[in-house]
Design a protein around this motif. Structure first.
Motif, PDB file in Angstrom:
ATOM      1  N   VAL A  84      16.098   2.069  -1.543  1.00 54.79           N
ATOM      2  CA  VAL A  84      15.335   0.985  -1.947  1.00 54.79           C
ATOM      3  C   VAL A  84      16.319   0.168  -2.909  1.00 54.79           C
ATOM      4  O   VAL A  84      16.546  -1.126  -3.027  1.00 54.79           O
ATOM      5  CB  VAL A  84      13.945   1.191  -2.210  1.00 54.79           C
ATOM      6  N   ASN A  85      16.670   0.911  -3.874  1.00 60.40           N
ATOM      7  CA  ASN A  85      17.391   0.237  -5.206  1.00 60.40           C
ATOM      8  C   ASN A  85      18.737  -0.508  -4.630  1.00 60.40           C
ATOM      9  O   ASN A  85      19.011  -1.611  -5.176  1.00 60.40           O
ATOM     10  CB  ASN A  85      17.827   1.053  -6.193  1.00 60.40           C
ATOM     11  N   ALA A  86      19.288   0.120  -3.705  1.00 65.91           N
ATOM     12  CA  ALA A  86      20.426  -0.461  -3.011  1.00 65.91           C
ATOM     13  C   ALA A  86      20.228  -1.569  -2.186  1.00 65.91           C
ATOM     14  O   ALA A  86      20.958  -2.660  -2.373  1.00 65.91           O
ATOM     15  CB  ALA A  86      21.089   0.518  -2.068  1.00 65.91           C
ATOM     16  N   GLY A 119       2.133   3.821  -8.382  1.00 66.96           N
ATOM     17  CA  GLY A 119       3.015   5.083  -8.404  1.00 66.96           C
ATOM     18  C   GLY A 119       4.454   5.071  -8.074  1.00 66.96           C
ATOM     19  O   GLY A 119       5.007   3.871  -7.736  1.00 66.96           O
ATOM     20  N   PRO A 120       5.351   6.268  -8.050  1.00 67.23           N
ATOM     21  CA  PRO A 120       6.670   6.139  -7.717  1.00 67.23           C
ATOM     22  C   PRO A 120       6.957   6.077  -6.396  1.00 67.23           C
ATOM     23  O   PRO A 120       6.181   6.361  -5.604  1.00 67.23           O
ATOM     24  CB  PRO A 120       7.036   7.137  -8.456  1.00 67.23           C
ATOM     25  N   VAL A 121       8.272   6.085  -6.338  1.00 63.38           N
ATOM     26  CA  VAL A 121       8.649   6.225  -4.875  1.00 63.38           C
ATOM     27  C   VAL A 121       8.785   7.929  -4.546  1.00 63.38           C
ATOM     28  O   VAL A 121       8.845   8.343  -5.625  1.00 63.38           O
ATOM     29  CB  VAL A 121      10.154   5.622  -4.438  1.00 63.38           C
ATOM     30  N   GLN A 122       8.734   8.264  -3.530  1.00 65.65           N
ATOM     31  CA  GLN A 122       8.294   9.630  -3.442  1.00 65.65           C
ATOM     32  C   GLN A 122       9.774  10.666  -3.723  1.00 65.65           C
ATOM     33  O   GLN A 122       9.379  11.672  -4.141  1.00 65.65           O
ATOM     34  CB  GLN A 122       7.855  10.174  -2.034  1.00 65.65           C
ATOM     35  N   ASN A 123      10.905  10.266  -3.341  1.00 64.95           N
ATOM     36  CA  ASN A 123      11.931  11.037  -3.564  1.00 64.95           C
ATOM     37  C   ASN A 123      13.151  10.302  -3.797  1.00 64.95           C
ATOM     38  O   ASN A 123      13.317   9.362  -4.036  1.00 64.95           O
ATOM     39  CB  ASN A 123      12.163  11.929  -2.466  1.00 64.95           C
ATOM     40  N   ALA A 124      14.265  11.148  -4.444  1.00 64.68           N
ATOM     41  CA  ALA A 124      15.292  10.479  -4.782  1.00 64.68           C
ATOM     42  C   ALA A 124      16.133   9.770  -3.625  1.00 64.68           C
ATOM     43  O   ALA A 124      16.909   8.544  -3.787  1.00 64.68           O
ATOM     44  CB  ALA A 124      16.238  11.595  -5.477  1.00 64.68           C
ATOM     45  N   VAL A 174       0.840  -1.177  -0.065  1.00 66.09           N
ATOM     46  CA  VAL A 174       0.025  -0.112   0.000  1.00 66.09           C
ATOM     47  C   VAL A 174       0.773   1.346   0.045  1.00 66.09           C
ATOM     48  O   VAL A 174       1.731   1.384   0.626  1.00 66.09           O
ATOM     49  CB  VAL A 174      -1.107  -0.002   1.253  1.00 66.09           C
ATOM     50  N   ASN A 175       0.577   2.362  -0.922  1.00 64.79           N
ATOM     51  CA  ASN A 175       1.197   3.380  -0.808  1.00 64.79           C
ATOM     52  C   ASN A 175       2.654   3.291  -1.436  1.00 64.79           C
ATOM     53  O   ASN A 175       3.630   3.897  -0.983  1.00 64.79           O
ATOM     54  CB  ASN A 175       1.392   4.113   0.535  1.00 64.79           C
ATOM     55  N   MET A 176       2.992   2.020  -2.373  1.00 60.36           N
ATOM     56  CA  MET A 176       4.205   1.610  -2.789  1.00 60.36           C
ATOM     57  C   MET A 176       5.045   1.439  -1.593  1.00 60.36           C
ATOM     58  O   MET A 176       6.445   1.633  -1.749  1.00 60.36           O
ATOM     59  CB  MET A 176       4.767   2.632  -3.680  1.00 60.36           C
ATOM     60  N   GLY A 177       4.741   0.959  -0.362  1.00 62.16           N
ATOM     61  CA  GLY A 177       5.258   0.431   0.586  1.00 62.16           C
ATOM     62  C   GLY A 177       5.960   1.332   1.303  1.00 62.16           C
ATOM     63  O   GLY A 177       6.287   1.306   2.351  1.00 62.16           O
ATOM     64  N   GLN A 178       5.304   2.573   1.146  1.00 58.39           N
ATOM     65  CA  GLN A 178       5.974   3.673   2.011  1.00 58.39           C
ATOM     66  C   GLN A 178       4.777   4.091   3.166  1.00 58.39           C
ATOM     67  O   GLN A 178       4.271   5.288   3.047  1.00 58.39           O
ATOM     68  CB  GLN A 178       6.034   5.075   0.910  1.00 58.39           C
ATOM     69  N   GLY A 207       9.498   1.085   1.054  1.00 62.93           N
ATOM     70  CA  GLY A 207       9.561   1.162  -0.271  1.00 62.93           C
ATOM     71  C   GLY A 207       8.698  -0.086  -0.835  1.00 62.93           C
ATOM     72  O   GLY A 207       8.513  -1.062  -0.246  1.00 62.93           O
ATOM     73  N   PRO A 208       8.610  -0.521  -2.094  1.00 62.59           N
ATOM     74  CA  PRO A 208       7.877  -1.360  -2.790  1.00 62.59           C
ATOM     75  C   PRO A 208       8.613  -2.846  -2.946  1.00 62.59           C
ATOM     76  O   PRO A 208       9.040  -3.261  -4.398  1.00 62.59           O
ATOM     77  CB  PRO A 208       7.420  -0.710  -4.101  1.00 62.59           C
ATOM     78  N   VAL A 209       9.340  -3.391  -1.868  1.00 64.99           N
ATOM     79  CA  VAL A 209       9.907  -4.471  -2.013  1.00 64.99           C
ATOM     80  C   VAL A 209       9.676  -5.380  -0.805  1.00 64.99           C
ATOM     81  O   VAL A 209       9.433  -4.783   0.520  1.00 64.99           O
ATOM     82  CB  VAL A 209      11.571  -4.358  -2.031  1.00 64.99           C
ATOM     83  N   LEU A 210       9.338  -6.658  -0.961  1.00 71.15           N
ATOM     84  CA  LEU A 210       9.134  -7.512   0.215  1.00 71.15           C
ATOM     85  C   LEU A 210       9.848  -8.420   0.248  1.00 71.15           C
ATOM     86  O   LEU A 210       9.929  -9.547  -0.805  1.00 71.15           O
ATOM     87  CB  LEU A 210       7.642  -8.019   0.032  1.00 71.15           C
TER      88      LEU A 210
END
Length: 452
Positions: free
Chosen positions: A310-312, A299-304, A253-257, A359-362
Protein backbone atom coordinates in the motif's frame (compact mmCIF):
# COMPACT_ATOMS: atom_id res chain seq x y z
CA UNK A 1 7.52 -26.03 13.92
CA UNK A 2 6.71 -23.02 16.09
CA UNK A 3 4.76 -20.17 14.49
CA UNK A 4 4.82 -16.69 16.02
CA UNK A 5 1.60 -14.71 15.63
CA UNK A 6 2.36 -10.98 15.65
CA UNK A 7 0.10 -8.22 16.87
CA UNK A 8 0.18 -5.81 13.91
CA UNK A 9 -0.33 -2.79 16.17
CA UNK A 10 2.88 -3.48 18.08
CA UNK A 11 4.85 -6.01 15.97
CA UNK A 12 5.20 -7.98 19.19
CA UNK A 13 4.48 -11.71 19.49
CA UNK A 14 0.88 -12.26 20.56
CA UNK A 15 0.89 -16.07 20.60
CA UNK A 16 3.17 -18.91 19.53
CA UNK A 17 1.56 -22.07 18.18
CA UNK A 18 2.68 -25.17 16.32
CA UNK A 19 2.25 -25.70 12.60
CA UNK A 20 0.78 -28.82 11.01
CA UNK A 21 2.50 -31.46 8.91
CA UNK A 22 1.24 -33.44 5.93
CA UNK A 23 0.64 -36.31 8.36
CA UNK A 24 -1.51 -33.98 10.45
CA UNK A 25 -3.57 -33.20 7.36
CA UNK A 26 -4.11 -36.91 6.78
CA UNK A 27 -5.26 -37.40 10.37
CA UNK A 28 -7.56 -34.38 10.18
CA UNK A 29 -9.25 -35.65 7.03
CA UNK A 30 -9.65 -39.14 8.49
CA UNK A 31 -11.19 -37.69 11.65
CA UNK A 32 -13.42 -35.50 9.53
CA UNK A 33 -14.60 -38.50 7.50
CA UNK A 34 -15.55 -40.30 10.69
CA UNK A 35 -17.36 -37.24 12.03
CA UNK A 36 -19.22 -36.87 8.75
CA UNK A 37 -20.77 -40.32 9.11
CA UNK A 38 -22.22 -39.40 12.50
CA UNK A 39 -23.17 -35.81 11.71
CA UNK A 40 -24.81 -36.49 8.34
CA UNK A 41 -26.99 -39.17 9.96
CA UNK A 42 -28.53 -36.63 12.31
CA UNK A 43 -31.86 -35.09 11.42
CA UNK A 44 -32.18 -31.54 10.18
CA UNK A 45 -33.78 -30.65 13.49
CA UNK A 46 -30.84 -32.06 15.47
CA UNK A 47 -28.28 -30.21 13.36
CA UNK A 48 -30.23 -26.97 13.63
CA UNK A 49 -30.50 -27.28 17.41
CA UNK A 50 -26.77 -27.92 17.72
CA UNK A 51 -25.87 -24.92 15.57
CA UNK A 52 -28.15 -22.65 17.58
CA UNK A 53 -26.25 -23.86 20.65
CA UNK A 54 -22.97 -23.03 18.88
CA UNK A 55 -24.23 -19.51 18.17
CA UNK A 56 -25.12 -19.02 21.83
CA UNK A 57 -21.69 -20.28 22.88
CA UNK A 58 -19.96 -17.88 20.47
CA UNK A 59 -21.94 -15.06 22.03
CA UNK A 60 -20.98 -16.20 25.53
CA UNK A 61 -17.30 -16.22 24.50
CA UNK A 62 -17.67 -12.88 22.70
CA UNK A 63 -15.29 -10.85 24.84
CA UNK A 64 -12.51 -13.42 24.50
CA UNK A 65 -13.05 -13.85 20.77
CA UNK A 66 -13.10 -10.10 20.11
CA UNK A 67 -9.85 -9.67 22.03
CA UNK A 68 -8.30 -12.47 19.97
CA UNK A 69 -9.40 -10.90 16.69
CA UNK A 70 -8.02 -7.46 17.61
CA UNK A 71 -4.75 -8.91 18.89
CA UNK A 72 -4.05 -11.05 15.80
CA UNK A 73 -5.69 -8.94 13.07
CA UNK A 74 -5.33 -5.38 14.35
CA UNK A 75 -8.82 -3.96 13.90
CA UNK A 76 -10.26 -1.77 16.68
CA UNK A 77 -11.99 -3.69 19.44
CA UNK A 78 -15.38 -2.24 18.55
CA UNK A 79 -15.06 -3.62 15.01
CA UNK A 80 -13.91 -6.98 16.40
CA UNK A 81 -17.02 -7.03 18.61
CA UNK A 82 -19.07 -6.34 15.48
CA UNK A 83 -17.33 -9.32 13.83
CA UNK A 84 -18.29 -11.54 16.76
CA UNK A 85 -21.87 -10.30 16.60
CA UNK A 86 -21.95 -11.09 12.89
CA UNK A 87 -20.64 -14.59 13.61
CA UNK A 88 -23.47 -15.14 16.09
CA UNK A 89 -26.13 -13.86 13.70
CA UNK A 90 -24.82 -15.79 10.69
CA UNK A 91 -24.74 -19.01 12.71
CA UNK A 92 -28.33 -18.59 13.92
CA UNK A 93 -29.41 -17.80 10.35
CA UNK A 94 -27.84 -20.94 8.90
CA UNK A 95 -29.22 -23.05 11.73
CA UNK A 96 -32.73 -21.89 10.87
CA UNK A 97 -32.53 -22.75 7.15
CA UNK A 98 -34.59 -25.70 5.98
CA UNK A 99 -33.97 -28.02 3.04
CA UNK A 100 -37.33 -29.50 2.16
CA UNK A 101 -37.53 -31.62 -1.01
CA UNK A 102 -38.54 -29.58 -4.05
CA UNK A 103 -41.50 -31.08 -5.92
CA UNK A 104 -41.05 -30.54 -9.65
CA UNK A 105 -44.04 -32.56 -10.78
CA UNK A 106 -46.95 -34.34 -9.16
CA UNK A 107 -49.10 -35.55 -12.05
CA UNK A 108 -51.09 -38.70 -12.89
CA UNK A 109 -47.96 -40.01 -14.64
CA UNK A 110 -45.24 -39.34 -12.07
CA UNK A 111 -43.95 -37.56 -8.99
CA UNK A 112 -40.56 -35.88 -9.33
CA UNK A 113 -38.70 -34.46 -6.33
CA UNK A 114 -35.29 -32.91 -5.85
CA UNK A 115 -33.55 -33.84 -2.61
CA UNK A 116 -30.35 -32.29 -1.34
CA UNK A 117 -27.66 -34.49 0.19
CA UNK A 118 -24.48 -33.56 2.08
CA UNK A 119 -21.22 -33.82 0.15
CA UNK A 120 -18.75 -35.14 2.73
CA UNK A 121 -15.54 -33.48 3.91
CA UNK A 122 -15.29 -29.79 3.02
CA UNK A 123 -11.90 -28.06 2.94
CA UNK A 124 -11.91 -24.36 3.88
CA UNK A 125 -9.11 -21.86 3.27
CA UNK A 126 -9.65 -18.48 4.94
CA UNK A 127 -7.80 -15.12 4.79
CA UNK A 128 -6.52 -12.74 7.46
CA UNK A 129 -8.83 -9.76 7.08
CA UNK A 130 -11.98 -11.08 8.80
CA UNK A 131 -10.61 -14.27 10.39
CA UNK A 132 -13.62 -15.16 12.54
CA UNK A 133 -16.40 -13.99 10.25
CA UNK A 134 -15.13 -15.65 7.09
CA UNK A 135 -14.54 -18.91 8.98
CA UNK A 136 -18.20 -18.74 9.98
CA UNK A 137 -19.22 -18.06 6.38
CA UNK A 138 -17.38 -21.19 5.25
CA UNK A 139 -18.20 -23.51 8.11
CA UNK A 140 -21.82 -22.92 9.08
CA UNK A 141 -23.60 -23.67 5.77
CA UNK A 142 -21.38 -26.72 5.34
CA UNK A 143 -22.37 -28.04 8.77
CA UNK A 144 -26.03 -27.17 8.32
CA UNK A 145 -26.08 -29.23 5.14
CA UNK A 146 -24.60 -32.22 7.02
CA UNK A 147 -20.92 -31.98 6.07
CA UNK A 148 -17.77 -31.94 8.17
CA UNK A 149 -14.98 -29.36 7.72
CA UNK A 150 -11.20 -29.17 7.74
CA UNK A 151 -10.19 -25.51 7.82
CA UNK A 152 -6.81 -23.92 7.18
CA UNK A 153 -6.87 -20.33 8.42
CA UNK A 154 -4.28 -17.77 7.42
CA UNK A 155 -1.02 -18.35 9.27
CA UNK A 156 -1.21 -14.69 10.26
CA UNK A 157 -4.55 -14.99 12.09
CA UNK A 158 -5.26 -18.57 13.26
CA UNK A 159 -6.03 -17.96 16.95
CA UNK A 160 -9.73 -17.06 16.73
CA UNK A 161 -10.32 -19.97 14.33
CA UNK A 162 -8.81 -22.45 16.78
CA UNK A 163 -11.13 -21.13 19.48
CA UNK A 164 -14.12 -21.30 17.13
CA UNK A 165 -13.41 -24.93 16.26
CA UNK A 166 -13.27 -25.82 19.97
CA UNK A 167 -16.64 -24.17 20.52
CA UNK A 168 -18.23 -25.95 17.56
CA UNK A 169 -16.91 -29.38 18.52
CA UNK A 170 -18.07 -28.97 22.12
CA UNK A 171 -21.65 -28.28 21.05
CA UNK A 172 -21.96 -30.67 18.09
CA UNK A 173 -19.83 -33.82 17.93
CA UNK A 174 -16.06 -34.38 18.38
CA UNK A 175 -13.84 -33.55 15.41
CA UNK A 176 -16.63 -32.08 13.31
CA UNK A 177 -14.36 -29.11 12.52
CA UNK A 178 -10.63 -29.80 12.27
CA UNK A 179 -7.98 -27.07 12.00
CA UNK A 180 -4.63 -27.36 10.25
CA UNK A 181 -2.02 -24.61 10.42
CA UNK A 182 0.51 -23.77 7.73
CA UNK A 183 1.08 -22.45 4.24
CA UNK A 184 0.77 -24.21 0.88
CA UNK A 185 2.84 -27.19 2.09
CA UNK A 186 -0.23 -27.98 4.21
CA UNK A 187 -2.92 -26.38 2.08
CA UNK A 188 -2.20 -28.19 -1.17
CA UNK A 189 -2.24 -31.70 0.36
CA UNK A 190 -5.54 -30.78 2.00
CA UNK A 191 -7.11 -29.50 -1.21
CA UNK A 192 -5.96 -32.48 -3.28
CA UNK A 193 -6.81 -35.14 -0.70
CA UNK A 194 -9.10 -37.70 -2.41
CA UNK A 195 -11.50 -37.72 0.55
CA UNK A 196 -12.08 -33.95 0.39
CA UNK A 197 -15.19 -33.47 -1.73
CA UNK A 198 -15.58 -29.69 -1.74
CA UNK A 199 -13.27 -26.66 -1.43
CA UNK A 200 -14.28 -23.17 -0.35
CA UNK A 201 -11.72 -20.37 -0.56
CA UNK A 202 -11.72 -16.63 0.09
CA UNK A 203 -8.68 -14.72 -1.10
CA UNK A 204 -6.80 -13.42 -4.10
CA UNK A 205 -7.64 -14.23 -7.70
CA UNK A 206 -4.22 -15.78 -8.53
CA UNK A 207 -4.47 -18.19 -5.59
CA UNK A 208 -8.10 -18.95 -6.45
CA UNK A 209 -7.12 -19.87 -10.00
CA UNK A 210 -4.34 -22.11 -8.64
CA UNK A 211 -6.83 -23.85 -6.37
CA UNK A 212 -9.22 -24.40 -9.28
CA UNK A 213 -6.40 -26.08 -11.21
CA UNK A 214 -5.47 -28.28 -8.25
CA UNK A 215 -8.97 -29.63 -7.68
CA UNK A 216 -10.18 -29.87 -11.28
CA UNK A 217 -8.78 -33.36 -11.79
CA UNK A 218 -11.04 -34.80 -9.08
CA UNK A 219 -14.05 -32.68 -10.12
CA UNK A 220 -14.41 -31.42 -6.58
CA UNK A 221 -17.12 -28.88 -5.95
CA UNK A 222 -15.59 -25.46 -5.40
CA UNK A 223 -16.68 -22.03 -4.21
CA UNK A 224 -14.24 -19.16 -4.75
CA UNK A 225 -14.73 -15.62 -3.42
CA UNK A 226 -11.85 -13.73 -4.97
CA UNK A 227 -10.43 -10.27 -5.49
CA UNK A 228 -12.25 -7.15 -6.53
CA UNK A 229 -11.52 -3.56 -7.46
CA UNK A 230 -14.95 -2.16 -6.75
CA UNK A 231 -15.93 1.12 -8.38
CA UNK A 232 -18.38 3.66 -7.04
CA UNK A 233 -20.04 6.22 -9.32
CA UNK A 234 -21.23 9.50 -7.73
CA UNK A 235 -23.81 11.21 -9.92
CA UNK A 236 -24.29 14.91 -10.57
CA UNK A 237 -27.48 14.93 -8.48
CA UNK A 238 -25.91 13.25 -5.42
CA UNK A 239 -26.44 14.82 -1.99
CA UNK A 240 -22.87 14.98 -0.72
CA UNK A 241 -23.82 15.93 2.84
CA UNK A 242 -26.05 12.87 3.09
CA UNK A 243 -23.64 10.41 1.46
CA UNK A 244 -20.08 11.37 2.46
CA UNK A 245 -19.97 9.47 5.76
CA UNK A 246 -21.30 6.28 4.20
CA UNK A 247 -18.88 6.56 1.27
CA UNK A 248 -15.98 6.89 3.70
CA UNK A 249 -17.07 3.97 5.85
CA UNK A 250 -17.65 1.63 2.93
CA UNK A 251 -14.24 2.56 1.49
CA UNK A 252 -12.22 2.32 4.70
CA UNK A 253 -14.05 -0.33 6.75
CA UNK A 254 -11.48 -2.64 8.34
CA UNK A 255 -8.81 -0.19 7.16
CA UNK A 256 -9.81 -0.94 3.59
CA UNK A 257 -8.95 -4.61 4.02
CA UNK A 258 -12.23 -6.03 2.77
CA UNK A 259 -12.83 -7.68 -0.60
CA UNK A 260 -16.04 -5.75 -1.19
CA UNK A 261 -14.77 -2.31 -0.09
CA UNK A 262 -15.32 0.60 -2.42
CA UNK A 263 -11.84 0.93 -3.94
CA UNK A 264 -12.20 3.43 -6.81
CA UNK A 265 -14.49 6.46 -6.66
CA UNK A 266 -15.60 8.35 -9.77
CA UNK A 267 -17.26 11.68 -8.98
CA UNK A 268 -19.02 14.14 -11.27
CA UNK A 269 -16.86 17.23 -11.49
CA UNK A 270 -19.61 19.47 -10.09
CA UNK A 271 -19.50 17.52 -6.81
CA UNK A 272 -15.83 16.58 -6.82
CA UNK A 273 -14.26 19.18 -4.53
CA UNK A 274 -17.13 19.11 -2.04
CA UNK A 275 -16.95 15.34 -1.68
CA UNK A 276 -13.14 15.27 -1.47
CA UNK A 277 -13.23 17.94 1.23
CA UNK A 278 -15.84 16.00 3.20
CA UNK A 279 -13.88 12.74 2.99
CA UNK A 280 -10.64 14.46 4.03
CA UNK A 281 -12.39 15.86 7.12
CA UNK A 282 -13.78 12.44 8.05
CA UNK A 283 -10.34 10.89 7.61
CA UNK A 284 -8.78 13.53 9.84
CA UNK A 285 -11.32 12.74 12.58
CA UNK A 286 -10.25 9.09 12.83
CA UNK A 287 -8.35 8.06 15.96
CA UNK A 288 -5.48 5.89 14.73
CA UNK A 289 -3.81 3.50 17.13
CA UNK A 290 -3.77 0.13 18.88
CA UNK A 291 -7.25 -1.34 18.59
CA UNK A 292 -7.23 -2.44 22.23
CA UNK A 293 -7.02 1.18 23.40
CA UNK A 294 -10.21 3.04 24.22
CA UNK A 295 -11.41 5.48 21.60
CA UNK A 296 -9.37 4.09 18.71
CA UNK A 297 -11.38 3.96 15.47
CA UNK A 298 -8.64 3.10 12.97
CA UNK A 299 -6.11 0.32 13.37
CA UNK A 300 -3.05 -0.88 11.46
CA UNK A 301 -2.70 -2.78 8.24
CA UNK A 302 -2.45 -6.44 9.19
CA UNK A 303 1.01 -7.42 7.98
CA UNK A 304 4.32 -6.16 6.64
CA UNK A 305 3.72 -7.32 3.07
CA UNK A 306 0.44 -5.44 2.77
CA UNK A 307 1.94 -2.41 4.50
CA UNK A 308 4.73 -2.24 1.94
CA UNK A 309 2.37 -2.80 -1.00
CA UNK A 310 0.00 0.00 0.00
CA UNK A 311 2.82 2.42 0.79
CA UNK A 312 4.36 1.70 -2.61
CA UNK A 313 1.06 2.61 -4.28
CA UNK A 314 0.91 5.86 -2.30
CA UNK A 315 4.53 6.70 -3.22
CA UNK A 316 3.80 6.06 -6.89
CA UNK A 317 0.77 8.36 -6.70
CA UNK A 318 2.87 11.15 -5.15
CA UNK A 319 5.52 10.74 -7.84
CA UNK A 320 2.86 10.99 -10.55
CA UNK A 321 1.79 14.42 -9.35
CA UNK A 322 -1.50 13.32 -7.83
CA UNK A 323 -2.54 15.10 -4.64
CA UNK A 324 -2.13 12.73 -1.68
CA UNK A 325 -3.92 13.83 1.49
CA UNK A 326 -3.61 12.00 4.82
CA UNK A 327 -3.62 13.09 8.46
CA UNK A 328 -0.38 12.79 10.38
CA UNK A 329 0.00 9.60 12.38
CA UNK A 330 0.20 9.97 16.16
CA UNK A 331 3.69 9.84 17.63
CA UNK A 332 4.95 6.63 19.18
CA UNK A 333 3.17 4.09 16.98
CA UNK A 334 5.26 0.99 16.23
CA UNK A 335 2.90 -1.14 14.16
CA UNK A 336 1.91 -1.32 10.49
CA UNK A 337 0.01 1.96 10.53
CA UNK A 338 -1.10 3.87 7.44
CA UNK A 339 -3.38 6.85 7.92
CA UNK A 340 -6.63 6.94 5.92
CA UNK A 341 -5.41 8.39 2.65
CA UNK A 342 -7.29 10.25 -0.09
CA UNK A 343 -5.70 10.51 -3.55
CA UNK A 344 -7.10 13.30 -5.72
CA UNK A 345 -6.83 13.45 -9.51
CA UNK A 346 -4.74 10.28 -9.93
CA UNK A 347 -3.80 9.21 -13.45
CA UNK A 348 -6.04 6.25 -14.24
CA UNK A 349 -2.98 4.15 -15.11
CA UNK A 350 -1.67 4.17 -11.53
CA UNK A 351 -1.53 0.91 -9.59
CA UNK A 352 -3.77 2.41 -6.90
CA UNK A 353 -6.52 2.74 -9.54
CA UNK A 354 -5.90 -0.34 -11.66
CA UNK A 355 -5.17 -2.86 -8.90
CA UNK A 356 -6.88 -3.81 -5.67
CA UNK A 357 -5.19 -1.84 -2.90
CA UNK A 358 -6.64 -3.78 0.05
CA UNK A 359 -5.63 -1.01 2.38
CA UNK A 360 -6.59 2.44 3.68
CA UNK A 361 -6.26 4.46 0.49
CA UNK A 362 -8.97 5.70 -1.87
CA UNK A 363 -8.32 7.19 -5.34
CA UNK A 364 -10.97 9.72 -6.39
CA UNK A 365 -11.31 10.49 -10.10
CA UNK A 366 -13.41 13.36 -11.49
CA UNK A 367 -15.51 12.88 -14.60
CA UNK A 368 -17.63 15.00 -16.93
CA UNK A 369 -19.21 12.40 -19.21
CA UNK A 370 -21.01 9.55 -17.45
CA UNK A 371 -21.07 7.21 -20.44
CA UNK A 372 -17.37 7.72 -21.07
CA UNK A 373 -16.35 7.14 -17.45
CA UNK A 374 -18.34 3.92 -17.25
CA UNK A 375 -15.98 2.41 -19.81
CA UNK A 376 -13.18 2.98 -17.28
CA UNK A 377 -15.17 2.11 -14.17
CA UNK A 378 -16.13 -1.34 -15.47
CA UNK A 379 -13.00 -3.38 -14.79
CA UNK A 380 -11.78 -5.79 -17.45
CA UNK A 381 -10.88 -8.49 -14.90
CA UNK A 382 -12.73 -7.91 -11.63
CA UNK A 383 -16.47 -7.76 -11.01
CA UNK A 384 -17.13 -8.39 -7.33
CA UNK A 385 -19.13 -5.30 -6.39
CA UNK A 386 -20.01 -1.85 -7.64
CA UNK A 387 -22.17 1.05 -6.56
CA UNK A 388 -23.94 4.17 -7.74
CA UNK A 389 -24.63 7.17 -5.50
CA UNK A 390 -27.34 9.73 -6.21
CA UNK A 391 -31.01 10.57 -6.28
CA UNK A 392 -33.50 8.48 -8.28
CA UNK A 393 -33.10 9.27 -11.98
CA UNK A 394 -32.71 7.72 -15.40
CA UNK A 395 -28.94 8.09 -15.03
CA UNK A 396 -28.96 6.09 -11.80
CA UNK A 397 -30.96 3.28 -13.39
CA UNK A 398 -28.66 3.32 -16.42
CA UNK A 399 -25.57 2.88 -14.23
CA UNK A 400 -27.25 -0.01 -12.42
CA UNK A 401 -27.92 -1.67 -15.77
CA UNK A 402 -24.32 -1.18 -16.92
CA UNK A 403 -22.41 -2.39 -13.84
CA UNK A 404 -21.56 -6.06 -14.36
CA UNK A 405 -20.49 -6.97 -10.82
CA UNK A 406 -21.94 -9.75 -8.72
CA UNK A 407 -23.55 -7.14 -6.46
CA UNK A 408 -24.63 -3.61 -7.33
CA UNK A 409 -25.36 -1.34 -4.37
CA UNK A 410 -27.37 1.88 -4.61
CA UNK A 411 -26.31 4.61 -2.14
CA UNK A 412 -24.39 1.97 -0.24
CA UNK A 413 -21.47 -0.39 -0.70
CA UNK A 414 -19.87 -3.43 0.95
CA UNK A 415 -23.06 -4.49 2.72
CA UNK A 416 -23.33 -8.28 2.94
CA UNK A 417 -26.31 -10.00 4.54
CA UNK A 418 -26.81 -13.63 5.58
CA UNK A 419 -29.93 -14.09 3.44
CA UNK A 420 -28.58 -12.43 0.26
CA UNK A 421 -26.39 -14.43 -2.17
CA UNK A 422 -22.92 -12.92 -2.58
CA UNK A 423 -20.28 -13.73 -5.16
CA UNK A 424 -18.27 -12.23 -7.98
CA UNK A 425 -18.36 -12.33 -11.75
CA UNK A 426 -15.41 -12.54 -14.16
CA UNK A 427 -12.22 -13.31 -12.20
CA UNK A 428 -13.78 -12.23 -8.91
CA UNK A 429 -15.16 -15.63 -8.06
CA UNK A 430 -17.00 -18.82 -8.80
CA UNK A 431 -20.24 -19.75 -7.12
CA UNK A 432 -21.95 -17.86 -4.32
CA UNK A 433 -22.14 -17.76 -0.55
CA UNK A 434 -25.00 -16.84 1.81
CA UNK A 435 -28.72 -17.43 1.64
CA UNK A 436 -30.35 -20.61 0.42
CA UNK A 437 -28.29 -20.50 -2.76
CA UNK A 438 -25.10 -20.50 -0.71
CA UNK A 439 -26.34 -23.34 1.47
CA UNK A 440 -27.15 -25.50 -1.54
CA UNK A 441 -23.57 -25.15 -2.81
CA UNK A 442 -22.70 -27.42 0.11
CA UNK A 443 -24.94 -30.20 -1.18
CA UNK A 444 -25.31 -32.59 -4.07
CA UNK A 445 -28.57 -33.05 -5.90
CA UNK A 446 -30.59 -36.27 -5.93
CA UNK A 447 -33.65 -36.41 -8.19
CA UNK A 448 -36.29 -39.01 -7.31
CA UNK A 449 -38.62 -39.78 -10.19
CA UNK A 450 -41.55 -42.07 -9.21
CA UNK A 451 -43.76 -43.47 -11.96
CA UNK A 452 -47.44 -43.90 -11.11
Amino acid sequence: MALDILNPATKQIYKTIGTSTVDDVQVAVENSKTAFVTWSAKSHEERAEALHAVANAIKAAGAELASMVTSEQGKPLGLAQFEVGGAVGWTHYNAALTMEPEVLEDSPERTVEVHRMPIGVVASITPWNWPLMIAIWHIMPALRAGNSVVIKPSSLTPISTLKLADIINQHTIPNLVQVVIGEKEVGEPLLTHPDVKKVVFTGSTPVGKRIAQLVAGDLKKVTLELGGNDAGIVLENANIDALAEKIFMTSFVNMGQTCACLKRLYVHRSKYEALCDALVKIAAAQVVGDGMQSGVTFGPVQNASQYEKVNAMIAQAKASGAEVIAPELPAGLNGYFIAPTIIKNPPITLDVVCDEQFGPVLPIIPYDDLEAVMETAIHKEFALGGSVWGEPSEQLEWVISQLDSGTVWVNNHAEVLPHVPFGGNKSSGLGVEFGMEGLLENTVRKVINRAK
